[in-house]
Design an enzyme around this catalytic site. Structure first.
Site, short mmCIF file in Angstrom:
data_model
loop_
_atom_site.label_atom_id
_atom_site.label_comp_id
_atom_site.label_asym_id
_atom_site.label_seq_id
_atom_site.Cartn_x
_atom_site.Cartn_y
_atom_site.Cartn_z
N SER A 187 0.65 -0.83 -0.04
CA SER A 187 0.10 0.13 0.25
C SER A 187 1.01 1.47 -0.18
O SER A 187 2.00 0.79 0.54
CB SER A 187 -0.92 0.08 1.57
N TYR A 212 -0.99 -0.46 10.44
CA TYR A 212 -1.38 -0.67 8.98
C TYR A 212 -0.04 -0.74 8.32
O TYR A 212 0.18 -0.98 7.24
CB TYR A 212 -3.06 -0.38 8.42
#
Ligand code: NAP
Length: 257
Positions: free
Chosen positions: A141, A154
């Site tokens: 990501s 995350y």
């Protein structure tokens, strides 16, 4: 037909980016193994592929469970005798500062986002090494590359996936296996929809905030990432090795000053 007769496993393909990629790969001639922890959603993806004239089957497995992953691998090898493409896509999100993350949540998110990539790769790469051929795509990501507020856990998982991708590439290059990572920005999927609903009193204001940090005026769509995954999976990407591929509307490298 850029993936004609290829066997592709896509984890977490009952929803969002995984589903869009499953549809895209099938439309290019692959037989897609749809994996998800949610049986109903996974079977829906298979149904959609079949309605479009493609070929797919569903295997229920939790990517964090070694027995499930071993069984999935044995099942696919038993039926198809090979695995050409593995897309480690399954992932879950987490919002909050590090001091707000409880230890059990840390373990859970690390487990799905990082251990899941490790387990699928561990069992499947052995077959790719024997085949002397294969392609692994890992879902990282943009959060791996930038300091995003409220995303400590995350971001840590996605940074780990990016590092893993580079290390795996070096070890498996001699076996003609390519390993690359996708780094999406904000892509409008159920994952993001849910996060916007639960984290903001007005999701529309949040969407405007997301658009402000990118150069594109649109939010990314699952199909945008599916197209990038297709490129990495195809022979057109034969010179892509250990690379991060950004699909982010200009978040990481652009500054809208
Ligand atoms: P999504 O719509 O929530 O799809 C993820 C799928 O994975 C869901 O069907 C989910 O099932 C499944 N899953 C969760 N845990 C699993 C497990 N243990 N084993 C097997 N499947 C499992 O999410 P998405 O937005 O498409 O995201 C896909 C990937 O892209 C994730 O790795 C995410 O971190 C990454 N990503 C997304 C964005 C974005 O903006 N959307 C940006 C960058 C990276 P349940 O619904 O039952 O949990």
């Amino acid at each position: 037909m850029r993936l004609k007769d290829k066997v592709a496993i896509i984890t977490g393909s009952g929803s969002g980016i995984g589903r869009a990629t499953a549809l895209r790969f099938a439309s290019e001639g692959a037989h897609v193994i749809v994996n998800d922890i949610n049986q109903e959603h996974g079977e829906e993806t298979v149904q959609l592929i079949k309605e479009n004239g493609g070929s797919a089957s569903f295997i229920l497995a939790d990517v964090t469970n070694p027995q499930d992953v071993q069984a999935l691998t044995d099942n696919v090898i038993g039926e198809f005798k090979k695995i050409d493409i593995l897309f480690n896509n399954a992932g879950i999100s987490n919002v909050g500062r590090l001091d707000e993350v409880e230890p059990d949540v840390w373990d859970k998110v690390m487990s799905v986002n990082v251990k899941g990539v490790y387990l699928l790769s561990k069992y499947i790469v052995k077959h790719m090494m024997e085949q002397k051929n294969g392609c692994i795509i890992n879902m990282s990501s943009c959060a791996a590359e930038m300091g995003l507020a409220q995303r400590a856990l995350y971001s840590a998982t996605k940074g780990a996936v990016l590092s893993l991708t580079k290390a795996m590439q070096v070890d498996y290059a001699p076996y003609n296996i390519r390993v690359n990572a996708l780094l999406p920005g904000t892509i409008y999927t159920p994952f993001v929809e849910n996060y916007l609903k639960t984290s903001y009193s007005d999701p529309e204001v949040a969407i405007e905030g997301i658009k402000k940090r990118q150069l594109s005026g649109d939010l990314g769509l699952p199909e945008d990432v599916a197209n990038a995954a297709l490129f990495l999976a195809s022979d057109e990407a034969k010179f892509m090795m250990g690379s991060p591929l950004y699909i982010d509307g200009g978040v990481v490298f652009g500054k809208n000053a």
